[in-house]
Design an enzyme around this catalytic site. Sequence first.
Site, PDB file in Angstrom:
ATOM      1  N   CYS A 262     -60.394  23.495 -11.828  1.00 56.41           N
ATOM      2  CA  CYS A 262     -61.042  24.711 -12.088  1.00 56.41           C
ATOM      3  C   CYS A 262     -60.024  25.380 -12.936  1.00 56.41           C
ATOM      4  CB  CYS A 262     -61.541  25.469 -10.846  1.00 56.41           C
ATOM      5  SG  CYS A 262     -62.850  24.916 -10.141  1.00 56.41           S
ATOM      6  N   SER A 263     -58.772  25.275 -12.444  1.00 58.77           N
ATOM      7  CA  SER A 263     -57.450  25.860 -13.294  1.00 58.77           C
ATOM      8  C   SER A 263     -56.677  24.928 -14.118  1.00 58.77           C
ATOM      9  CB  SER A 263     -56.664  26.749 -12.200  1.00 58.77           C
ATOM     10  OG  SER A 263     -56.312  25.692 -11.369  1.00 58.77           O
TER      11      SER A 263
END
Length: 853
Positions: A815-816
């Site tokens: 996600c990051s």
Amino acid sequence: MALSDSPHLLLGRIRFLNRCVESFRKSDPIPESLCYVPKEVCYKICKDSSAASTSTSGSSASGSKTVVAVYDSPHQNPLNKKVCKYNIEPKKGTCIRTTGEEFCNSQGLWVKISKEQLEEHRPGQELDEGWILVCKHRDRGDRLVPVESPDNATRQQQLFGYDFKPCSRWEQVVDVENALFLGAKPKVAEGDEAAIQKLRYIPPTWTYECDEDLVHYFYEHIGKEDENLGSVKQCVTSIEVSSCSVDPNGGTSCLTDGDTETYWESDGMQGQHWIRLHMKRGAVVNKLILTVDSTDDNYMPKRVSVYGGEGDNLKKMSVVVIDDNLIGEVCVLEDMTCHLPVIEVRIEECRDEGIDVRIRGLKIKSSCERDLGLNADVFQSANLVRYPRLQGMSPDILYRRALVIQRFISLLDLVLPHLVPAWDYSVGTFNQIKSIKQFLLLSKRRSALITQCLKDSETSKPNFMPRLYINRRLAMEHRDNTSLDPSCKNAVFNQVFEGLKPSDKFEKTLDYRWPSHYDQWWECKFIAEGIIDQGGGFRDSLADMSEELCPSSAECPMPLPFFSRTSNQGALEARDYYVPNPSCKEFQKYEWIGQLMGAALRGKDFLVLALPGLVWKQLTGEAVSWNKDFPAVDSVLVNLLEAMENMDQNTFEFRFGEELVYTTLLSDGQMVELIPGGSSVAVRYEDRKEFIRLVQKARLEESKQQIAAVQAGLLKVVPQAVLDLLTWQELEKKVCGDPEISVEALKRLTRYEDLENSDLRVQYLWEALTNFTNEDRSRFLRFVTGRSRLPAPIYVFPDKQGFETTDALPQSSTCSSTLYLPNYPSAKVCEEKLRYAAYNCVAIDTDMSPWEE
């Protein structure tokens, strides 16, 4: 005058472009007007008082006298005084007459001077023609600048009137010879026939493919050098603006940072905004260019005036009205013949009576930086290893051919906005563009037009983000044994497809035409996996779908029926190509694949599909050919048919006898008849060429319906004009990303948190990735970011433990796009653990920060 105000010029140029395209395609000599060179150009010496010794033009000053050196050829070194052929001393206030033939190499810009022109300065001597170096690259000092001959101007004024001036630029000659005029056409200055024929010359072995190779070489090498042109620092001492000069978010620095996302924004009264340039001594402006963006609405400049001179004594040099729809560069001043100490750009009016203005960039091309973009020395044979068709050709011939192509592209750029339809008119673009697609790589206006077309066709982002529940365990079981799920309903592709269907008649389907910054199209909840999807789950679903459609491994079974492996599986670089399955008739899903491709083109995520150029070309409307494109699909068949065409009758009958019939196998293994009842008709030797033609037609068109469905979906998301302006290679890269993942590219995209670049574990990381194959790095990229191709940002943190370990595996948060890197004792251990994680930890059921308890 704008072309939109002169339809006769616009239509004339379009007619002329048609003729040029036809000449390129047939390898015929290019029309003469594109190759026009004036027979005479006058130069005067522009003094630079800061130059204390030898000037850049190959001339030297002694007291009030100026000596100009003449050489045998432009290939000689002007620093070697022994090779100088003659010296000439122009009288003060006079001009040096030369021919219009120019030649640019590493020494600088040269012009040819004829025997008669030399005799003007050395009367009574037997002289041969020679070359003068008028300008060195980026050096200071005296230089020669083109001017109008005073004698000639006086004679023309007496004969034809004050405003008469014959056309002496090739662009003007193109207009005169191709546009329709009421009354007499403008006169054209006499041309240099020998120089024109040099530009028109085509070697006996030259083909259109040679032109395409030259364009690619030009784009990859010279085009990149040209990006460095326009550096304001080289010709400007300082820049002043009317307001907001030091604003960090919109000050003067934004004019020269090269970033079109930043801009100088004024703050003041309407019509009182200006940019003042203090020029370096001796700098003569060839082009002054502003970058603007029509999406700035009423901040967009509408009318710009440029003034120049010394101190406060400024004179108006030009007035430019800017197109309301322009996104890109506009030239507001060009072809100055003398140095202007101060140049002031005044924004007289903004669009829709706007008060303040935004300027996104400023470039200057001075006489130090001639706008040729060409250097004959880069065409040396040693640089052309990747272009065997060009190797062995004379560098001078390649240089002149590239110059002709550059002229053609500059002419195309002038009319390109008028050839591209708007989003709501997608019947088609200027058809001839499709036959010279590769030439568009050199276009300077194309990128802005593509951006504008995509912007015009955007829709607002959805009011809600679809939430999908995906069972990847069932998808994995299906992938391992496809017989357990013949309908393929458990594949991630079909789970997503079904999940995105509207739940009721009032719910709209996704149109995928959102702004590019909307980078998550749906939210994924993976059943039995712990994840809060902030983008990583969505990207992982795209990667899973890509893998199902076109598996990266040739050994695994095909999980979905939409694509077939090519016959080249396992053969060199074409081993992983797929083509649309000729037997699959699920056209609605093919159309959805096209929509996903369009969404990838618009956004920042990728749908990685290993398709050959044969497919991409059909999507962009480019012509496909058997010998050029089909070897990537079935090289054995291509070679077999070539051998069959050239074999004698005895060999043919020995090899095939009565067994060769009018049938062929398609990519999916399906046998089709080439003629009615073809399975029972033997191919005779005298009919073999017709058989070859039928096989080629059947194979080239085997996936025609499926590709048409994909294209229909693509056109629902991307305007036809964008596909017309993109080459097939660019479309593939925009949809699929860059398949080449180099360590250098990864380094550029990587940022460190709580780590230094010199940290030992960082060094171990790069040593490990250097030892990875390209496939290993692709797997690593997906493990960290959820993407398998570049570009993708990477953030590297130290893991939570911090102490040295040989057991811990690296962790990631897709996600990051974050990698949590353990402290390994050696690069070898780091390599082993990274490779294991990249291949075995693809599920993101632990996709949570290891800092969390």
